[in-house]
Design an enzyme around this catalytic site. Structure first.
Site, PDB file in Angstrom:
ATOM      1  N   ASP A 141      43.527  66.983  51.142  1.00  0.00           N
ATOM      2  CA  ASP A 141      44.628  67.735  51.740  1.00  0.00           C
ATOM      3  C   ASP A 141      45.958  67.423  51.068  1.00  0.00           C
ATOM      4  O   ASP A 141      46.063  66.538  50.209  1.00  0.00           O
ATOM      5  CB  ASP A 141      44.742  67.387  53.230  1.00  0.00           C
ATOM      6  N   TYR A 193      36.260  56.678  49.826  1.00  0.00           N
ATOM      7  CA  TYR A 193      37.694  56.790  50.111  1.00  0.00           C
ATOM      8  C   TYR A 193      38.230  55.420  50.498  1.00  0.00           C
ATOM      9  O   TYR A 193      37.552  54.641  51.171  1.00  0.00           O
ATOM     10  CB  TYR A 193      37.952  57.757  51.270  1.00  0.00           C
TER      11      TYR A 193
END
Length: 287
Positions: free
Chosen positions: A56, A120
């Site tokens: 994002d 991540y």
């Protein structure tokens, strides 16, 4: 026509995300710039860069990946991996984007579907009175918390609940893809450990860095940011360890506290992994 798998890095602060955006949109995605860089190589075919992992606005990547087909004129041989990286980086010099390596792959290879895992890392900075208390080298690269400490033991206990196979419906944001995505995921790694910062040695404040690492084949929309926010909530005493289990059990995205999702700037995609057999070099004569 030659298909390439490219690995690339970017600082996501100025982009709308990694996904391609319409030409008329003021803030572009990382893919817009990647496709423009490929067009700069003057291929004969239409350029389409297919990303493996969506991020994002404000989220960064030390290693994202994508595949792209490149057809050169008959008199020109296919790009070697090294030449392709150098050529693309020349066209990306004015952007915080860098191609780090490339592999020639077979024509049916798919960067998203063939990925076997994604990792991540979410960076936390403690004892920060807002961004003014951060070194300039850390601005927009971590979640700056005013807390002087977190209950690390409770966070690790809560992290253990997320390990393994679960229905993570409560840890995903609503999106257009929601009805088509299986909420059952298997987390191979959920780890909390002290972080490091180049500026820590030279900056005269007691800023503590921590890192949350998550590894899974694929994640739901904003799942990592929700899991991070919930674990930080446990560390701050806003949630109990049992609340994490309750969120898993209820399987409802609306059950997640709306003010607990972690902001985007601390999140880094650090690895997208593939089978070695998919990345092995092959001759252009191969079918």
């Amino acid at each position: 026509m030659q298909r390439y798998l490219i690995f690339f890095q970017y600082i996501g602060t100025k982009f709308s995300g990694v996904a391609k955006t319409p030409v008329q949109q003021a803030v572009e995605g990382v893919t817009n710039h990647l496709e423009n860089a490929v067009r700069g190589l003057k291929p004969v075919n239409e350029v389409l860069v297919s990303i493996s992992s969506r991020t994002d606005t404000g989220v960064h990547a030390l290693c994202n990946s994508a595949h792209v087909d490149i057809l050169r004129r008959e008199e020109n041989p296919p790009f070697t991996e090294e030449t392709l990286c150098l050529a693309l980086n020349r066209h990306l010099m004015d952007q915080p984007i860098k191609i780090i390596r490339a592999h020639r792959v077979h024509k049916d290879f798919d960067a998203r579907r063939d990925a076997v895992s994604r990792t991540y890392v979410y960076r936390l900075a403690l004892n920060v009175g807002g961004h003014l208390g951060l070194p300039v080298t850390e601005t927009n690269l971590c979640w700056a918390l005013r807390d002087t400490s977190l209950n690390i033991e409770a966070m690790r206990e809560a992290s253990a609940l997320l390990l393994g196979t679960h229905d993570f419906s409560s840890f995903r944001n609503k999106s257009s893809e929601m009805p088509f995505k299986n909420p059952v995921k298997t987390l191979d790694i959920v780890r909390l450990e002290p972080g490091i910062s180049f500026s820590q040695r030279h900056f005269h404040r007691d800023v503590q860095f921590w890192e949350l690492t998550f590894k899974c084949r694929s994640f739901l929309y904003r799942q990592v940011r929700r899991m991070t926010g919930a674990l930080v909530g446990v560390g701050q005493g806003k949630l109990s360890v049992n609340h994490i289990q309750e969120l898993l059990d209820v399987r409802d995205s609306l059950a997640f506290p709306s003010n607990l999702m972690a902001p985007p700037q601390g999140l880094f995609l650090t690895s997208v992994q593939y089978r070695d057999s998919d990345l092995e070099a092959f001759n252009s004569e191969d079918p």
